[in-house]
Design a protein around this motif. Structure first.
Motif, PDB file in Angstrom:
ATOM      1  N   HIS A  39       0.836  -1.208   0.000  1.00  0.00           N
ATOM      2  CA  HIS A  39       0.000   0.000   0.000  1.00  0.00           C
ATOM      3  C   HIS A  39       0.867   1.252   0.000  1.00  0.00           C
ATOM      4  CE1 HIS A  39      -3.229  -2.701   0.427  1.00  0.00           C
ATOM      5  NE2 HIS A  39      -3.076  -2.923   1.719  1.00  0.00           N
ATOM      6  N   PHE A  40       1.924   1.230   0.776  1.00  0.00           N
ATOM      7  CA  PHE A  40       2.855   2.358   0.796  1.00  0.00           C
ATOM      8  C   PHE A  40       3.452   2.574  -0.595  1.00  0.00           C
ATOM      9  CE2 PHE A  40       7.297   3.700   0.966  1.00  0.00           C
ATOM     10  CZ  PHE A  40       7.161   4.962   1.518  1.00  0.00           C
ATOM     11  N   GLU A  41       3.912   1.507  -1.230  1.00  0.00           N
ATOM     12  CA  GLU A  41       4.527   1.613  -2.563  1.00  0.00           C
ATOM     13  C   GLU A  41       3.523   2.106  -3.593  1.00  0.00           C
ATOM     14  OE1 GLU A  41       7.679   1.424  -3.369  1.00  0.00           O
ATOM     15  OE2 GLU A  41       8.330   0.829  -1.367  1.00  0.00           O
ATOM     16  N   ALA A  42       2.297   1.613  -3.551  1.00  0.00           N
ATOM     17  CA  ALA A  42       1.267   2.042  -4.507  1.00  0.00           C
ATOM     18  C   ALA A  42       0.955   3.529  -4.339  1.00  0.00           C
ATOM     19  CB  ALA A  42       0.004   1.203  -4.336  1.00  0.00           C
ATOM     20  N   ALA A  43       0.823   3.975  -3.105  1.00  0.00           N
ATOM     21  CA  ALA A  43       0.534   5.390  -2.852  1.00  0.00           C
ATOM     22  C   ALA A  43       1.713   6.265  -3.255  1.00  0.00           C
ATOM     23  CB  ALA A  43       0.177   5.604  -1.379  1.00  0.00           C
ATOM     24  N   LYS A  44       2.920   5.835  -2.943  1.00  0.00           N
ATOM     25  CA  LYS A  44       4.110   6.601  -3.331  1.00  0.00           C
ATOM     26  C   LYS A  44       4.194   6.712  -4.844  1.00  0.00           C
ATOM     27  CE  LYS A  44       8.320   5.057  -3.136  1.00  0.00           C
ATOM     28  NZ  LYS A  44       9.593   4.485  -2.730  1.00  0.00           N
ATOM     29  N   ASP A  45       3.958   5.611  -5.554  1.00  0.00           N
ATOM     30  CA  ASP A  45       3.961   5.634  -7.026  1.00  0.00           C
ATOM     31  C   ASP A  45       2.906   6.599  -7.560  1.00  0.00           C
ATOM     32  OD1 ASP A  45       6.003   3.779  -7.016  1.00  0.00           O
ATOM     33  OD2 ASP A  45       4.714   2.074  -7.559  1.00  0.00           O
ATOM     34  N   PHE A  46       1.714   6.608  -6.945  1.00  0.00           N
ATOM     35  CA  PHE A  46       0.658   7.524  -7.364  1.00  0.00           C
ATOM     36  C   PHE A  46       1.134   8.968  -7.257  1.00  0.00           C
ATOM     37  CE2 PHE A  46      -2.734  10.440  -6.436  1.00  0.00           C
ATOM     38  CZ  PHE A  46      -3.671  10.161  -7.412  1.00  0.00           C
ATOM     39  N   PHE A  47       1.695   9.329  -6.115  1.00  0.00           N
ATOM     40  CA  PHE A  47       2.136  10.712  -5.916  1.00  0.00           C
ATOM     41  C   PHE A  47       3.295  11.068  -6.842  1.00  0.00           C
ATOM     42  CE2 PHE A  47       0.175  10.226  -1.581  1.00  0.00           C
ATOM     43  CZ  PHE A  47      -0.820  11.164  -1.782  1.00  0.00           C
ATOM     44  N   LEU A  48       4.273  10.187  -6.950  1.00  0.00           N
ATOM     45  CA  LEU A  48       5.424  10.479  -7.808  1.00  0.00           C
ATOM     46  C   LEU A  48       5.007  10.644  -9.265  1.00  0.00           C
ATOM     47  CD1 LEU A  48       8.156   8.169  -6.250  1.00  0.00           C
ATOM     48  CD2 LEU A  48       7.995  10.672  -6.111  1.00  0.00           C
ATOM     49  N   GLU A  49       4.088   9.807  -9.730  1.00  0.00           N
ATOM     50  CA  GLU A  49       3.620   9.907 -11.116  1.00  0.00           C
ATOM     51  C   GLU A  49       2.870  11.214 -11.345  1.00  0.00           C
ATOM     52  OE1 GLU A  49       0.434   7.714 -13.985  1.00  0.00           O
ATOM     53  OE2 GLU A  49       1.728   6.413 -12.779  1.00  0.00           O
ATOM     54  N   SER A  50       1.991  11.583 -10.423  1.00  0.00           N
ATOM     55  CA  SER A  50       1.224  12.815 -10.621  1.00  0.00           C
ATOM     56  C   SER A  50       2.121  14.040 -10.521  1.00  0.00           C
ATOM     57  CB  SER A  50       0.054  12.907  -9.643  1.00  0.00           C
ATOM     58  OG  SER A  50       0.495  13.030  -8.318  1.00  0.00           O
ATOM     59  N   ILE A  51       3.141  13.981  -9.671  1.00  0.00           N
ATOM     60  CA  ILE A  51       4.088  15.093  -9.559  1.00  0.00           C
ATOM     61  C   ILE A  51       4.890  15.218 -10.848  1.00  0.00           C
ATOM     62  CG2 ILE A  51       6.190  15.864  -8.386  1.00  0.00           C
ATOM     63  CD1 ILE A  51       4.910  14.699  -5.773  1.00  0.00           C
ATOM     64  N   CYS A  52       5.339  14.086 -11.405  1.00  0.00           N
ATOM     65  CA  CYS A  52       6.116  14.099 -12.643  1.00  0.00           C
ATOM     66  C   CYS A  52       5.284  14.596 -13.821  1.00  0.00           C
ATOM     67  CB  CYS A  52       6.659  12.705 -12.956  1.00  0.00           C
ATOM     68  SG  CYS A  52       8.024  12.220 -11.908  1.00  0.00           S
ATOM     69  N   ASN A  53       3.993  14.290 -13.845  1.00  0.00           N
ATOM     70  CA  ASN A  53       3.123  14.690 -14.952  1.00  0.00           C
ATOM     71  C   ASN A  53       2.652  16.133 -14.842  1.00  0.00           C
ATOM     72  OD1 ASN A  53       3.299  12.200 -16.201  1.00  0.00           O
ATOM     73  ND2 ASN A  53       1.505  11.394 -15.155  1.00  0.00           N
ATOM     74  N   SER A  54       2.931  16.764 -13.730  1.00  0.00           N
ATOM     75  CA  SER A  54       2.506  18.146 -13.519  1.00  0.00           C
ATOM     76  C   SER A  54       3.715  19.063 -13.631  1.00  0.00           C
ATOM     77  CB  SER A  54       1.882  18.289 -12.133  1.00  0.00           C
ATOM     78  OG  SER A  54       1.614  19.645 -11.867  1.00  0.00           O
TER      79      SER A  54
END
Length: 107
Positions: A39-54
């Motif tokens: 769950h930690f890894e999935a949430a971290k991936d979500f945030f990192l991806e959205s930060i990179c796409n913004s």
């Protein structure tokens, strides 16, 4: 820029207080709520991806749906991913709306 996201899809019908749909969910389906590391890894991936796409700072508004283990993993992941602005939205049964809790100072 802001994103209105839900913690876990399919647990409750969630809309913003203005009636608009959310921009997405961190978790789609959770088979094992006790798989803390995944769950930690999935949430971290979500945030990192959205930060990179913004191309700008993102303010996240997170609609909480229960499952404390997912919320804990998400808060830890937000801090680790460098999220600077996060508001939790908690459902208020009396008003039928979500009430904000700014956790940005804690990140």
């Amino acid at each position: 820029m802001g994103m209105h996201i839900g913690l876990c899809e399919g647990r409750h019908e969630i809309k913003q207080n203005n009636g608009e749909a959310l921009d997405g969910f961190i978790f789609s389906q959770v088979d094992n709520p006790m798989d803390f590391l995944s769950h930690f890894e999935a949430a971290k991936d979500f945030f990192l991806e959205s930060i990179c796409n913004s191309h700008s700072d993102i303010h996240y508004t997170l609609y909480v749906t229960g499952l404390t283990t997912l919320l804990t993993a998400t808060l830890l992941a937000a801090e680790k991913a460098g999220v600077e602005s996060l508001t939790l939205m908690h459902y208020d049964r009396e008003s039928g709306n979500y009430l904000p809790q700014d956790v940005s100072p804690l990140l």
